[in-house]
Design an enzyme around this catalytic site. Sequence first.
Site, PDB file in Angstrom:
ATOM      1  N   LYS A 218       0.680  -1.335   0.032  1.00  0.00           N
ATOM      2  CA  LYS A 218      -0.054   0.146  -0.215  1.00  0.00           C
ATOM      3  C   LYS A 218       0.487   1.392   0.485  1.00  0.00           C
ATOM      4  O   LYS A 218       1.703   1.009  -0.045  1.00  0.00           O
ATOM      5  CB  LYS A 218      -1.306   0.151   1.301  1.00  0.00           C
ATOM      6  CG  LYS A 218      -1.730  -1.496   1.084  1.00  0.00           C
ATOM      7  CD  LYS A 218      -3.827  -0.809   1.744  1.00  0.00           C
ATOM      8  CE  LYS A 218      -4.520  -2.230   1.578  1.00  0.00           C
ATOM      9  NZ  LYS A 218      -5.536  -2.132   2.490  1.00  0.00           N
ATOM     10  N   ARG A 253      -3.477 -10.344   4.847  1.00  0.00           N
ATOM     11  CA  ARG A 253      -3.784  -9.968   3.815  1.00  0.00           C
ATOM     12  C   ARG A 253      -2.091  -9.189   2.503  1.00  0.00           C
ATOM     13  O   ARG A 253      -2.372  -8.938   3.165  1.00  0.00           O
ATOM     14  CB  ARG A 253      -5.065  -9.197   3.496  1.00  0.00           C
ATOM     15  CG  ARG A 253      -5.844  -9.342   2.475  1.00  0.00           C
ATOM     16  CD  ARG A 253      -7.311  -8.047   2.224  1.00  0.00           C
ATOM     17  NE  ARG A 253      -7.907  -8.346   1.121  1.00  0.00           N
ATOM     18  CZ  ARG A 253      -7.290  -7.647   0.025  1.00  0.00           C
ATOM     19  NH1 ARG A 253      -6.544  -6.593   0.161  1.00  0.00           N
ATOM     20  NH2 ARG A 253      -8.265  -7.667  -0.740  1.00  0.00           N
TER      21      ARG A 253
END
Length: 272
Positions: A218, A253
């Site tokens: 991210k 995740r």
Amino acid sequence: MLWLRDRALDLSRPRLMGILNLTPDSFSDGGLYLDPERALARARAMVAEGADLLDLGAESTRPGAEPVPVEEEKRRLLPVLEAVLSLGVPVSVDTRKPEVAEEALRMGAHLLNDVTGLRDERMLALAARFGVAAVVMHMPVPDPQAMMAHARYGDVVAEVRAFLKAQAERALRAGVPQVVLDPGFGFGKLLEHNLALLRRLEAIVELGHPVLVGLSRKRTIGELTGVEAPGERVLGSVAAHLYAVLKGARILRVHDVGAHREALAVWNALWG
């Protein structure tokens, strides 16, 4: 223990959820797995690398992503879901649409992952009817296109904790058998918000439900490391996720399953 329909996932050690994006526009790997054969090959590879479960999504929820019509999301998702269910690992479906969730759960999906935090009563009813656990994620508004305009908090940890606590209690009252909490890193949050949530993750863990963390590749990792290409943010992602494990996260995740498996193998050997 996380109960996943016909099986249980032991959470006495951290578990890896492999990301499979069936989209043309996801921030990291959009377009790579639109073809069902390539998607299935990627799913097989992640299982071979050590994924404990797989998370399939057919609509990008990156900031500013365009919404996908229900029928298009089904067209992308359902054929791959049918194939991936044969691999022998639990499968999570990442969707915010009840119409998509219902078909996926009817086909046998094991976990419902709703980025809008189960705000829609229909999603609650589906998880309860099919007897599946659900991931409750925090996002300040239930619209990925608008979420970054709402990245304003007094105390981000207290506000995210309060939302997750309320939504978890609401889900359990509605008959959802179990919930997993996701602070929603990057969803309507700036760098300082993400860091505060990670540093104080134990405040979420203390609510008593399994906690899922998804920082893989991210923007926060890029901002901290200076690595611009999302696909090259592997080392920073592993470092952030190991810190999350230290704070009590039970499910990670991730895009890069093999790298995380190796890191967790060393972690588990050292921490027992």
